[in-house]
Every structure is written in structure tokens, then in C-alpha cells.
Design an enzyme around this catalytic site. Structure first.
Site, PDB file in Angstrom:
ATOM      1  N   HIS A 156       0.793  -6.364  12.389  1.00  0.00           N
ATOM      2  CA  HIS A 156       0.820  -7.820  12.632  1.00  0.00           C
ATOM      3  C   HIS A 156       1.016  -8.609  11.332  1.00  0.00           C
ATOM      4  O   HIS A 156       0.613  -9.768  11.245  1.00  0.00           O
ATOM      5  CB  HIS A 156      -0.462  -8.317  13.318  1.00  0.00           C
ATOM      6  N   SER A 277      20.007 -19.862  -8.801  1.00  0.00           N
ATOM      7  CA  SER A 277      20.280 -21.069  -8.037  1.00  0.00           C
ATOM      8  C   SER A 277      21.081 -22.019  -8.911  1.00  0.00           C
ATOM      9  O   SER A 277      20.920 -22.040 -10.128  1.00  0.00           O
ATOM     10  CB  SER A 277      18.948 -21.702  -7.629  1.00  0.00           C
ATOM     11  N   LYS A 283      14.996 -19.718 -10.394  1.00  0.00           N
ATOM     12  CA  LYS A 283      15.166 -18.863  -9.212  1.00  0.00           C
ATOM     13  C   LYS A 283      15.839 -17.530  -9.489  1.00  0.00           C
ATOM     14  O   LYS A 283      16.758 -17.432 -10.290  1.00  0.00           O
ATOM     15  CB  LYS A 283      16.011 -19.598  -8.155  1.00  0.00           C
ATOM     16  N   GLU A 290      19.439 -10.155   1.548  1.00  0.00           N
ATOM     17  CA  GLU A 290      19.598 -11.193   2.581  1.00  0.00           C
ATOM     18  C   GLU A 290      20.941 -11.046   3.286  1.00  0.00           C
ATOM     19  O   GLU A 290      21.067 -11.204   4.502  1.00  0.00           O
ATOM     20  CB  GLU A 290      19.498 -12.586   1.959  1.00  0.00           C
TER      21      GLU A 290
END
Ligand code: ARG
Length: 462
Positions: A156, A277, A283, A290
Site C-alpha cells: 500500500h 529544467s 532540477k 518517465e
């Protein structure tokens, strides 16, 4: 210019209509398979006495020189000749003259295109199997370095019980192993020759289908000519196996992305597999992971698309079947690319062992150990669960962990507790004691690594 099938037509379509119907923009990827299929066909025609030796030789020589050109990407293609089959035939006739027109004796584009697709997929499924093998190898190597690295295990997405990081990585090894098995099993149905089925009904010429299938390296031939030219199950199966594989990669990506976050800090991707970024200088984004997660969508889409194309098709060939190709090519490119990137990503990532281990000490994931301790001393597990649940609650109220309670606290909860309880609470002990078969105990994990190594020797090409 006249179409190769133009005899019965009085009007020529406008160029844009030609282009709408043409598949050459994408099926040119099948140029080599198409020529190889034709070479086998013409050899068979000569062997069966359907073509004269000299005719067959002229055709073979012409095809061989086209094959050389195709390999160098030097063959020009035109939408005017619709597809790869007619483009190649046109080139052949231009090269060797009208005898080139005898190549199409006893065959149709319908068995021809199906043959090309079988040849193409057979080759790429083998490549995909070895690329999965390579990823499995990288996983096993990483696992070997981290048998004793502890990491929280989750259910979970809540901390559940600590595990060996190698054990977590190996879970993906076994998923990938099922993918390997699925792809290999599907080869039986890919490795079949439809050649010689003609348009749908077979042919009046005394051909030898076994012979051309053998030349092409196929293990078997289709039994029914109508099935042979209209079957695309083998492509659907490939897309389905690819979808399952991508689902596995995508789950893994999701974990890599989470682990790379400031909140987890379990791993750091190598710079090569991350991007920055354009606005936020701090970043470092796990872009490749992804992107693989994202590309899973198009692979599922390709599966759904072909299933839908097929669902209402009457026998035998229908032009709808031309829609089988782009999704298949796209899936091959996507899957091969994702597997290659993935192996590099795992190989080069940095594992923050300290952070992982420290995390296993700052939670209640050792609560099961306490309950098992009491149960081993004879308390029914259900009661032990209750006693430990109360201890956890006490800890939460005091703002401490189970390790921080005193022996007195424990003995107040149950007189079965003794000072050896602290040893049991150590996450390292907790992991190492889970030595049931397939569990996370270090001995089990080492055995699993041995087993995994033996398994991949079958499909990893060095
Ligand atoms: N380009 C066609 C395809 O990909 C080849 C077969 C064409 N056959 C036909 N009867 N029009 O399906």
C-alpha cells in the site's frame, strides 16, 4: 505510368489517392525480407520446373543486386508503385527486362506480405529476447552488489517489512524472465511460412511450399491457405507480449522515479539518463524513466488498434490488413529502445545505501518481528498481534520507535519478553531470518542470484 495490376482499369487515380492507398512510406522497412522471400520463391519455381533455369538465374541475380542496394539504402521507392512488393518488382523488371515479370508466378502479394511480416518479426523477437537478457544480466550484477543492503519493503506504499535491496531488484528479474518465456513461446507461431498460399486458395502450379519454407529457415508451414494469408494473430501476440513487458518496465520506472525524489533519495540517476529544467537550476529529472513509463501507452495503443482492425474482417485478405504494419514497427522500435536505455540506466545509477538503511530504522517495519517473537514463545499469533499493536501505539504517543522502549516497558506488556528482544528488532536480523524459500533472507537471495545467473546463460549473447 501504368500500374503493375493496371490491365483491367481505364482510369488512373489522382496522385493523392495513390498516396492514400500506398504503404511504401512504411513497408519499405521490409525491403530485405521481401527480397529474401522472393529469392526463396524463385529457387522453388526453378526446382519444381515451373521456370527455366536461365530465367530463374536472371531473376536471382537481379534480386541479389537489389538486395545489395537495399542494404545500402540505395533503392528509391515511389508511392506510385503502392507498396514494397510492387516497388521491388518494378525495379527488377527495369533491371533485367520482362523476364522479371515471371517472379510473381504462383504467388500473390497476400502470401508475400504475410511472409515478409513473419520473417521480420522472427528476427526482432530474437533481438528483443537477447535485449531482455542483457537487462536481466545488469539486474543480477546490481543485485550481487546489494545482497546486504537493507531497504524498506512496502505494501500500500506504506512501510511493511525491511528487505534486501537485491531481493527487490530480483523481483523484476523474474517478471522479465516470464517475458522471455512468452516471447520464446510465441516464436513457434511466428516461425511459420504462409508462402505458396497464393491470394487465398493456393495455386494451380506444382509448387513445393516445404522447400521455400526451408530455404527461408521457417520451422513449419501454414496448413490452410485462407488462414495463412489473413492470420495476424502472431502480430497481436507480439503486441500483447510487448505490452506486458512494457507494463513491467513501467512499474520499475515508477519506482526509480520515486526513489530519485528528494523524499526518498534512495538512488541517483547518472547524469546521462537525466535532464535539467529550463527554469529551475537545481532540477535533475529522471526523464528517461518517465519516458519509458510514457511509451508504455503507445504500445498498449498498438495492441488495441490491431485487435480492433481484425475484429470484423471476413476471410481472406482485406486491405484493412495493411494497417497491421505501423503499430508493429513502432512497437519494435519502442521496445528495443526502452530495453537498451533501461539496462544503461540500472547499470549506472548510484545506490544510496546509507539512506536506505537509515530509513529502515525509522519506522515500525520491525513490528512483525515482535509479534513473531511472542508467537514463537507460545502466545497465539492473534494475541501477539494485539500486544504489539498496543506497544506501537505507546511509541507513537511518546514519539519514539520500538527500539527505544525499555525492557520494563516490554515486560509490562507481556512477561514473555526478555532482553534478547533488541537483537530481534534489528532490521538486519529481521531480513536475514526470513529464510523461507523465495524470501528475502541473505542466504535465499544468494541462492536466487545463482539461479538467475544459470537461467540467463540461455539467452544472453555476450
Ligand atoms: N501493401 C499490402 C499490405 O500491406 C500488400 C498486400 C496487397 N494485396 C492486395 N490484394 N491489395 O497489406
Amino acid at each position: 505510368m501504368n500500374k503493375l495490376w493496371g490491365g483491367r482499369f481505364t482510369k488512373r487515380p489522382e496522385q493523392w489517392i495513390d498516396e492514400f492507398g500506398a504503404s511504401i512510406a512504411f513497408d519499405q522497412q521490409l525491403a530485405q525480407e521481401d527480397i529474401e522471400g522472393s529469392l526463396a520463391h524463385v529457387k522453388m519455381l526453378a526446382k519444381c520446373g515451373i521456370l527455366q533455369r536461365e530465367e530463374a538465374e536472371a531473376i536471382q541475380n537481379g534480386l541479389l543486386s537489389l538486395l545489395e542496394q537495399a542494404k545500402k539504402n540505395e533503392l528509391p521507392f515511389s508511392a506510385q508503385y503502392e507498396d514494397i512488393h510492387l516497388n521491388i518488382e518494378k525495379h527488377l523488371i527495369d533491371k533485367i527486362g520482362p523476364v522479371g515479370g515471371k517472379l510473381h508466378t504462383g504467388r500473390s502479394r497476400n502470401d508475400q506480405v504475410a511472409t515478409d511480416m513473419h520473417l521480420y518479426l522472427k528476427k526482432h523477437v530474437q533481438t528483443i529476447v537477447s535485449l531482455i537478457g542483457n537487462l536481466q544480466k545488469v539486474l543480477v550484477e546490481k543485485a550481487e552488489q546489494h545482497v546486504e543492503t537493507l531497504v524498506p519493503g512496502y505494501t500500500h506504499l506504506q512501510r511493511a517489512q525491511p528487505v534486501s535491496f537485491a531481493h527487490h531488484l530480483l523481483a523484476y528479474f523474474w517478471m522479465l524472465q516470464r517475458d522471455v518465456e512468452r516471447f520464446k513461446e510465441s516464436l513457434k507461431r511466428i516461425d511459420m511460412s504462409p508462402l505458396g498460399s497464393g491470394a487465398l486458395a493456393g495455386t494451380t502450379f506444382p509448387i513445393d511450399r516445404e522447400y521455400s519454407a526451408n530455404l527461408l529457415g521457417f520451422s513449419s508451414i501454414y496448413e490452410n491457405s485462407m488462414d495463412a494469408v489473413s492470420d495476424r494473430d502472431f502480430i497481436i501476440e507480439f503486441l500483447s507480449n510487448s505490452s506486458m513487458l512494457m507494463m513491467h518496465l513501467s512499474r520499475f520506472c515508477e519506482e526509480l522515479i520515486l526513489w530519485s525524489s528528494q523524499e526518498f533519495q534512495f538512488i541517483e540517476m547518472d547524469d546521462v539518463y537525466a535532464t535539467g529544467s529550463s527554469i529551475m537550476p537545481q532540477k535533475k529529472n529522471p526523464d528517461m524513466a518517465e519516458l519509458i513509463r510514457g511509451k508504455t501507452g503507445r504500445v498498449y495503443g498498438n495492441l488495441l488498434s490491431l485487435l480492433t482492425v481484425m475484429k470484423g474482417l471476413p476471410l481472406a485478405y482485406n486491405k484493412d490488413l495493411q494497417e497491421d504494419k505501423e503499430g508493429m514497427f513502432d512497437t519494435v522500435t519502442t521496445v528495443e529502445g526502452c530495453l537498451t536505455i533501461f539496462a544503461g540506466m540500472i547499470e549506472t545509477m548510484t545506490v544510496n545505501e546509507e539512506k536506505m538503511e537509515q530509513t529502515t530504522k525509522q519506522d515500525f517495519s520491525n513490528a512483525t518481528e515482535l509479534a513473531d517473537y511472542l508467537a514463537a514463545k507460545g502466545m497465539p499469533f492473534r494475541e501477539a498481534h494485539e500486544v504489539v499493536g498496543k506497544l506501537v501505539l505507546t511509541c507513537i504517543q511518546k514519539g519514539v520507535y520500538l527500539m527505544d522502549l525499555s525492557v520494563e516497558d516490554y515486560q509490562e506488556a507481556s512477561d514473555l519478553f526478555e532482553p534478547d528482544i533488541y537483537e530481534v528488532l534489528d532490521p538486519r536480523t529481521a531480513v536475514n531470518r526470513r529464510n523461507s524459500y523465495g524470501g528475502t533472507g541473505f542466504t535465499q537471495v544468494k541462492l536466487a542470484i545463482q539461479k538467475a545467473k544459470e537461467i540467463i546463460t540461455e539467452h544472453v549473447v555476450n
